[in-house]
Design a protein around this motif. Structure first.
Motif, mmCIF file in Angstrom:
data_model
loop_
_atom_site.group_PDB
_atom_site.id
_atom_site.type_symbol
_atom_site.label_atom_id
_atom_site.label_comp_id
_atom_site.label_asym_id
_atom_site.label_seq_id
_atom_site.Cartn_x
_atom_site.Cartn_y
_atom_site.Cartn_z
ATOM 1 N N ASP A 52 -3.276 -2.423 12.631
ATOM 2 C CA ASP A 52 -2.007 -2.463 11.781
ATOM 3 C C ASP A 52 -0.798 -2.349 12.593
ATOM 4 N N ARG A 70 1.663 5.924 8.266
ATOM 5 C CA ARG A 70 0.529 6.791 7.593
ATOM 6 C C ARG A 70 -0.283 7.459 8.538
ATOM 7 N N THR A 73 3.090 -3.377 4.100
ATOM 8 C CA THR A 73 1.657 -2.839 4.094
ATOM 9 C C THR A 73 1.359 -2.315 5.499
ATOM 10 N N GLU A 98 -1.720 -7.105 0.935
ATOM 11 C CA GLU A 98 -2.313 -6.731 2.088
ATOM 12 C C GLU A 98 -1.814 -7.686 3.240
ATOM 13 N N ASN A 121 0.830 1.400 6.896
ATOM 14 C CA ASN A 121 -0.512 1.860 7.133
ATOM 15 C C ASN A 121 -0.124 2.688 8.719
ATOM 16 N N SER A 150 0.801 -1.066 0.019
ATOM 17 C CA SER A 150 -0.100 0.021 0.015
ATOM 18 C C SER A 150 0.644 1.442 0.001
#
Length: 252
Positions: A224, A213, A206, A201, A210, A184
């Motif tokens: 996550d 972010r 990822t 995923e 995530n 991602s």
């Protein structure tokens, strides 16, 4: 000899850090690749990718992981060159901690990668990156990046000890550099076809991306963060154990 572990490791770390200061091109090269990718994605592809937010904010976490992957290839290279120079045999004849050499390279990698990450974030700020994150969120991001660096550095120690040539010692990092492209990091995984989306995923990049972010955007991190920490700790433990086994065989 274990009594002198910290003293020996500190002395050996100073030695490896001096090597870096004498060849700053390693840090420059480490920074050059992620900065070039950041410029290309933001100014060439960024306008065509819909992420619901400013693209530099979206893709910076992936660039930071690429920075780490670029940096650890030099850890494998430096360790390989040390072994080829015969320094391991010389250290074995001295009353120093046997694992000090490995830890010196690991600590050096942490310092060099931290410098590279700061430079990349600085360039991102010049390109328009902005974050509403507070001090705690920035500390959390720093912790995750350092843990990722530590885990991947110990992974780099393995080819540094076992590679048959200087090229193969550093080449192991190439898959790590390209792994964020199937995650991602640069595009939402929802746009990917079925099998690719499933892989994206469920791979470690990822969850790490995530988490970072979300922390930058002051949004809930959800599960996550636990997945990211589990991946980092799992890789760290496995890489450390395998590296120590390889080191014992090399120094036997």
């Amino acid at each position: 000899m274990s009594t002198y572990f910290f003293t020996d490791t500190t002395a050996l770390t100073v030695r490896t850090l001096r090597h870096i200061t004498r060849s700053l091109d390693t840090i420059i090269t480490t920074v050059l690749t992620p900065v070039a990718l950041m410029l290309m994605f933001v100014y060439v592809f960024g306008g065509a990718i819909s992420t619901g937010t400013k693209y530099i904010n979206f893709m910076l976490p992936g660039i930071l992981l690429i920075t780490i992957a670029s940096g650890i290839s030099y850890t494998a290279f430096r360790l390989f060159m040390d072994l080829k120079s015969g320094i391991l045999e010389r250290f074995q004849s001295m009353p120093i901690a046997r694992s000090g050499l490995l830890w010196a390279h690991v600590v050096t990698s942490m310092v060099a990668n931290l410098i590279a990450l700061v430079i990349v974030v600085g360039v991102a700020l010049l390109m328009g990156f902005r974050s509403s994150a507070g001090v705690q969120a920035w500390l959390a991001v720093t912790g995750i990046l350092l843990l990722s660096t530590l885990a991947l550095t110990w992974l780099a120690v393995i080819p540094g000890l076992t590679a048959g040539s200087v090229e193969s010692a550093g080449a192991f990092a190439y898959p790590l550099i390209f792994l964020p492209f199937v995650s991602s990091a640069f595009v939402p995984t929802q746009t990917m076809p079925g099998p690719v989306r499933w892989f994206a995923e469920h791979q470690p990049v990822t969850s790490i991306v995530n988490t970072i972010r979300a922390l930058f955007a002051q949004q809930p991190v959800g599960n996550d963060i636990w997945t990211a920490l589990a991946w980092c700790v799992g890789v760290l433990v496995a890489a450390y154990l395998l590296a120590m086994v390889a080191y014992r065989r090399k120094s036997a």
